[in-house]
Design a protein around this motif. Sequence first.
Motif, PDB file in Angstrom:
ATOM      1  N   ASN A  43       0.809  -1.222   0.000  1.00  0.00           N
ATOM      2  CA  ASN A  43       0.000   0.000   0.000  1.00  0.00           C
ATOM      3  C   ASN A  43       0.840   1.270   0.000  1.00  0.00           C
ATOM      4  N   THR A  44       2.036   1.193  -0.531  1.00  0.00           N
ATOM      5  CA  THR A  44       2.892   2.376  -0.590  1.00  0.00           C
ATOM      6  C   THR A  44       2.338   3.396  -1.584  1.00  0.00           C
ATOM      7  N   PHE A  45       2.628   4.663  -1.318  1.00  0.00           N
ATOM      8  CA  PHE A  45       2.214   5.741  -2.229  1.00  0.00           C
ATOM      9  C   PHE A  45       3.397   6.680  -2.464  1.00  0.00           C
ATOM     10  N   PRO A  46       3.677   6.957  -3.729  1.00  0.00           N
ATOM     11  CA  PRO A  46       2.995   6.458  -4.929  1.00  0.00           C
ATOM     12  C   PRO A  46       3.292   4.980  -5.157  1.00  0.00           C
ATOM     13  N   PRO A  47       2.359   4.276  -5.778  1.00  0.00           N
ATOM     14  CA  PRO A  47       2.558   2.827  -5.981  1.00  0.00           C
ATOM     15  C   PRO A  47       3.746   2.553  -6.892  1.00  0.00           C
ATOM     16  N   GLN A  48       4.427   1.467  -6.640  1.00  0.00           N
ATOM     17  CA  GLN A  48       5.586   1.069  -7.434  1.00  0.00           C
ATOM     18  C   GLN A  48       5.282  -0.227  -8.190  1.00  0.00           C
ATOM     19  N   ILE A  49       5.613  -0.209  -9.468  1.00  0.00           N
ATOM     20  CA  ILE A  49       5.387  -1.401 -10.285  1.00  0.00           C
ATOM     21  C   ILE A  49       6.358  -2.514  -9.897  1.00  0.00           C
ATOM     22  N   MET A  50       7.634  -2.160  -9.768  1.00  0.00           N
ATOM     23  CA  MET A  50       8.652  -3.147  -9.426  1.00  0.00           C
ATOM     24  C   MET A  50       8.855  -3.190  -7.914  1.00  0.00           C
ATOM     25  N   PRO A  51       8.732  -4.372  -7.292  1.00  0.00           N
ATOM     26  CA  PRO A  51       8.958  -4.461  -5.842  1.00  0.00           C
ATOM     27  C   PRO A  51      10.425  -4.235  -5.496  1.00  0.00           C
ATOM     28  N   GLU A  52      10.654  -3.527  -4.394  1.00  0.00           N
ATOM     29  CA  GLU A  52      12.028  -3.269  -3.962  1.00  0.00           C
ATOM     30  C   GLU A  52      12.683  -4.519  -3.386  1.00  0.00           C
TER      31      GLU A  52
END
Length: 280
Positions: A43-52
């Motif tokens: 639920n991070t914002f802004p959303p990230q396509i690639m996971p860290e």
Amino acid sequence: MVGKNTILKNIIFVVLLIILLTFVLLPFVTMLSSSFKPDNEQNTFPPQIMPENPTMEHYKGVLNPDIFPFLIYFKNSLLVAFLSAGIGIVISIFGSYSFARLEYTGRAAIQRGVLLVYMFGGVLLVIPLFQLITKLGLFDTRTSLIVTYVVQTLPVSLYMLGNYFRTVPESIEEAAIIDGCSRLEVIYRIVIPLSAPAIVSVFIYAFMIAWNEYLFASVFINSSQLRTLPLGLNQLFYTQHYVWGRMMAASILTAIPVIILFLSIERFITGGLTFGGVKE
């Protein structure tokens, strides 16, 4: 020289194509990305396509029988989808051939009447089908789903195959009959090989309907051991093990069989086996 109008049209076409592909692929990309994200990145914002920090924990959880009996639901869905699609194909081949080639009283009325089933939504058919299934003693069995899915997909299957059979040149069938073939042999040796692309397309259609269907399965199936994947995914929402990543992982695993099926038989669809069936 290419005119300015042509260049402008090509640019507009490419832009619209990119927008369409983005609209179609974005949900799948998001689902795939979420299946590899740890819980703190969902639920991070802004959303990230690639996971860290990509993780396979969600897939391990889905495949853990103590958390989610994925393999049981997968087996049930695969068995029901393949049997209903296979039985539907056999019935559709003979029914469609009779519509396309045979002359008998009431053929046109029967052909049009078959499509009347699609005038009624699934919600309207649930109650009468439930009463019929119960009286036949098929409640809470895979057979109830197989029968329902065959009936549900048969009208479109008959319509699609009937139209394709009419494109098969009658001269080939007439030559086979003159050589001594029966009608069944004509269907088996001539019509089916030449109609392979249509038959495969109808099989995929029937398989996908049965694989993804939820409404009838939720009414006709009560035992947890007989649940299909759509029912299992819905149940996962109401368990203590429910997390977004695990739901997305289960959804990805559910979509894989359909993708593999389509890719493995794509050549039959695009092969155009009727091309060159009759030489001038």
